[in-house]
Design a protein around this motif. Sequence first.
Motif, mmCIF file in Angstrom:
data_model
loop_
_atom_site.group_PDB
_atom_site.id
_atom_site.type_symbol
_atom_site.label_atom_id
_atom_site.label_comp_id
_atom_site.label_asym_id
_atom_site.label_seq_id
_atom_site.Cartn_x
_atom_site.Cartn_y
_atom_site.Cartn_z
ATOM 1 N N LEU A 257 17.446 -21.626 -41.766
ATOM 2 C CA LEU A 257 18.773 -21.183 -42.175
ATOM 3 C C LEU A 257 19.645 -22.388 -42.516
ATOM 4 O O LEU A 257 20.323 -22.402 -43.545
ATOM 5 C CB LEU A 257 19.422 -20.337 -41.076
ATOM 6 C CG LEU A 257 20.856 -19.877 -41.317
ATOM 7 C CD1 LEU A 257 20.972 -19.039 -42.581
ATOM 8 C CD2 LEU A 257 21.357 -19.091 -40.110
ATOM 9 N N ALA A 258 19.606 -23.416 -41.684
ATOM 10 C CA ALA A 258 20.390 -24.633 -41.937
ATOM 11 C C ALA A 258 19.948 -25.293 -43.247
ATOM 12 O O ALA A 258 20.782 -25.740 -44.036
ATOM 13 C CB ALA A 258 20.253 -25.604 -40.768
ATOM 14 N N GLU A 259 18.637 -25.332 -43.483
ATOM 15 C CA GLU A 259 18.092 -25.932 -44.712
ATOM 16 C C GLU A 259 18.555 -25.152 -45.949
ATOM 17 O O GLU A 259 19.003 -25.741 -46.932
ATOM 18 C CB GLU A 259 16.564 -25.924 -44.622
ATOM 19 C CG GLU A 259 15.850 -26.365 -45.870
ATOM 20 C CD GLU A 259 14.352 -26.073 -45.787
ATOM 21 O OE1 GLU A 259 13.790 -25.645 -46.807
ATOM 22 O OE2 GLU A 259 13.752 -26.258 -44.707
ATOM 23 N N VAL A 260 18.466 -23.831 -45.885
ATOM 24 C CA VAL A 260 18.878 -22.985 -47.010
ATOM 25 C C VAL A 260 20.377 -23.140 -47.265
ATOM 26 O O VAL A 260 20.809 -23.311 -48.413
ATOM 27 C CB VAL A 260 18.500 -21.508 -46.749
ATOM 28 C CG1 VAL A 260 19.190 -20.580 -47.727
ATOM 29 C CG2 VAL A 260 16.988 -21.321 -46.815
ATOM 30 N N ARG A 261 21.163 -23.098 -46.200
ATOM 31 C CA ARG A 261 22.615 -23.254 -46.344
ATOM 32 C C ARG A 261 22.950 -24.591 -47.001
ATOM 33 O O ARG A 261 23.800 -24.667 -47.886
ATOM 34 C CB ARG A 261 23.308 -23.200 -44.979
ATOM 35 C CG ARG A 261 23.467 -21.838 -44.399
ATOM 36 C CD ARG A 261 24.016 -21.966 -43.005
ATOM 37 N NE ARG A 261 24.744 -20.784 -42.598
ATOM 38 C CZ ARG A 261 25.239 -20.604 -41.390
ATOM 39 N NH1 ARG A 261 25.088 -21.534 -40.461
ATOM 40 N NH2 ARG A 261 25.876 -19.513 -41.088
ATOM 41 N N VAL B 24 14.247 -14.564 -48.266
ATOM 42 C CA VAL B 24 14.921 -13.502 -47.499
ATOM 43 C C VAL B 24 16.216 -14.039 -46.894
ATOM 44 O O VAL B 24 17.242 -13.343 -46.895
ATOM 45 C CB VAL B 24 13.975 -12.929 -46.408
ATOM 46 C CG1 VAL B 24 14.733 -12.051 -45.433
ATOM 47 C CG2 VAL B 24 12.837 -12.160 -47.061
ATOM 48 N N ILE B 25 16.201 -15.267 -46.421
ATOM 49 C CA ILE B 25 17.417 -15.859 -45.851
ATOM 50 C C ILE B 25 18.492 -15.985 -46.933
ATOM 51 O O ILE B 25 19.655 -15.668 -46.698
ATOM 52 C CB ILE B 25 17.117 -17.218 -45.181
ATOM 53 C CG1 ILE B 25 16.297 -16.994 -43.901
ATOM 54 C CG2 ILE B 25 18.409 -17.970 -44.864
ATOM 55 C CD1 ILE B 25 15.787 -18.264 -43.236
ATOM 56 N N VAL B 26 18.111 -16.418 -48.127
ATOM 57 C CA VAL B 26 19.075 -16.522 -49.235
ATOM 58 C C VAL B 26 19.695 -15.152 -49.516
ATOM 59 O O VAL B 26 20.919 -15.023 -49.635
ATOM 60 C CB VAL B 26 18.410 -17.093 -50.510
ATOM 61 C CG1 VAL B 26 19.303 -16.925 -51.727
ATOM 62 C CG2 VAL B 26 18.050 -18.563 -50.317
ATOM 63 N N ALA B 27 18.850 -14.134 -49.599
ATOM 64 C CA ALA B 27 19.352 -12.774 -49.850
ATOM 65 C C ALA B 27 20.254 -12.317 -48.707
ATOM 66 O O ALA B 27 21.294 -11.693 -48.930
ATOM 67 C CB ALA B 27 18.185 -11.810 -50.035
ATOM 68 N N SER B 28 19.878 -12.640 -47.473
ATOM 69 C CA SER B 28 20.681 -12.255 -46.306
ATOM 70 C C SER B 28 22.046 -12.927 -46.315
ATOM 71 O O SER B 28 23.042 -12.317 -45.928
ATOM 72 C CB SER B 28 19.955 -12.623 -45.011
ATOM 73 O OG SER B 28 18.738 -11.928 -44.900
ATOM 74 N N LEU B 29 22.095 -14.177 -46.764
ATOM 75 C CA LEU B 29 23.380 -14.880 -46.838
ATOM 76 C C LEU B 29 24.328 -14.171 -47.794
ATOM 77 O O LEU B 29 25.527 -14.091 -47.551
ATOM 78 C CB LEU B 29 23.178 -16.331 -47.293
ATOM 79 C CG LEU B 29 22.747 -17.315 -46.220
ATOM 80 C CD1 LEU B 29 22.378 -18.652 -46.837
ATOM 81 C CD2 LEU B 29 23.832 -17.494 -45.173
ATOM 82 N N ARG B 30 23.793 -13.646 -48.874
ATOM 83 C CA ARG B 30 24.631 -12.921 -49.837
ATOM 84 C C ARG B 30 25.277 -11.693 -49.203
ATOM 85 O O ARG B 30 26.364 -11.296 -49.573
ATOM 86 C CB ARG B 30 23.794 -12.486 -51.042
ATOM 87 C CG ARG B 30 23.429 -13.616 -51.950
ATOM 88 C CD ARG B 30 22.801 -13.095 -53.240
ATOM 89 N NE ARG B 30 22.109 -14.178 -53.893
ATOM 90 C CZ ARG B 30 20.808 -14.212 -54.129
ATOM 91 N NH1 ARG B 30 20.044 -13.194 -53.807
ATOM 92 N NH2 ARG B 30 20.261 -15.248 -54.718
ATOM 93 N N HIS B 31 24.555 -11.093 -48.239
ATOM 94 C CA HIS B 31 25.059 -9.891 -47.568
ATOM 95 C C HIS B 31 25.810 -10.227 -46.278
ATOM 96 O O HIS B 31 26.309 -9.341 -45.604
ATOM 97 C CB HIS B 31 23.908 -8.931 -47.253
ATOM 98 C CG HIS B 31 23.132 -8.519 -48.460
ATOM 99 N ND1 HIS B 31 23.676 -7.793 -49.489
ATOM 100 C CD2 HIS B 31 21.851 -8.772 -48.814
ATOM 101 C CE1 HIS B 31 22.762 -7.593 -50.421
ATOM 102 N NE2 HIS B 31 21.660 -8.181 -50.047
#
Length: 123
Positions: free
Chosen positions: A51-55, A10-17
């Motif tokens: 979030l930091a890990e995904v980024r 979900v965080i990955v998808a949110s970053l796209r938006h």
Amino acid sequence: MPSAQAVREVIVASLRHGDATLDSTARALKVSSRTLQRHLGRMGTSHSEMLAEVRLNIACRLLVDSSKRLSEIAKFVGYSNASSFSRTFVRLMKIQPITYRQRQLADRQSQASHGKKSHAAGP
């Protein structure tokens, strides 16, 4: 309750938006923000840590697998500018993003050349 992997997705998808906030993540997972905070706390993490890990994972992949400029990568992973991205990258990885890219690409080239040599020396 959602798994850690589901939260990451979900965080990955949110970053796209461009909206990778705790509230948007909780909404997408259909739980309240406070419930998500408690759940992540029980898992020994937090939304900001995830979030930091995904980024960082996305940035590392983009540094090696694309020719995107640092400013483009910074924007893609949700930083306001390349310098704030670089500072965070150095803090987490203990290396400048450009140096990371150069080393990873050099390692790839080295592995590729060694792989070709070993195949050529076959029976």
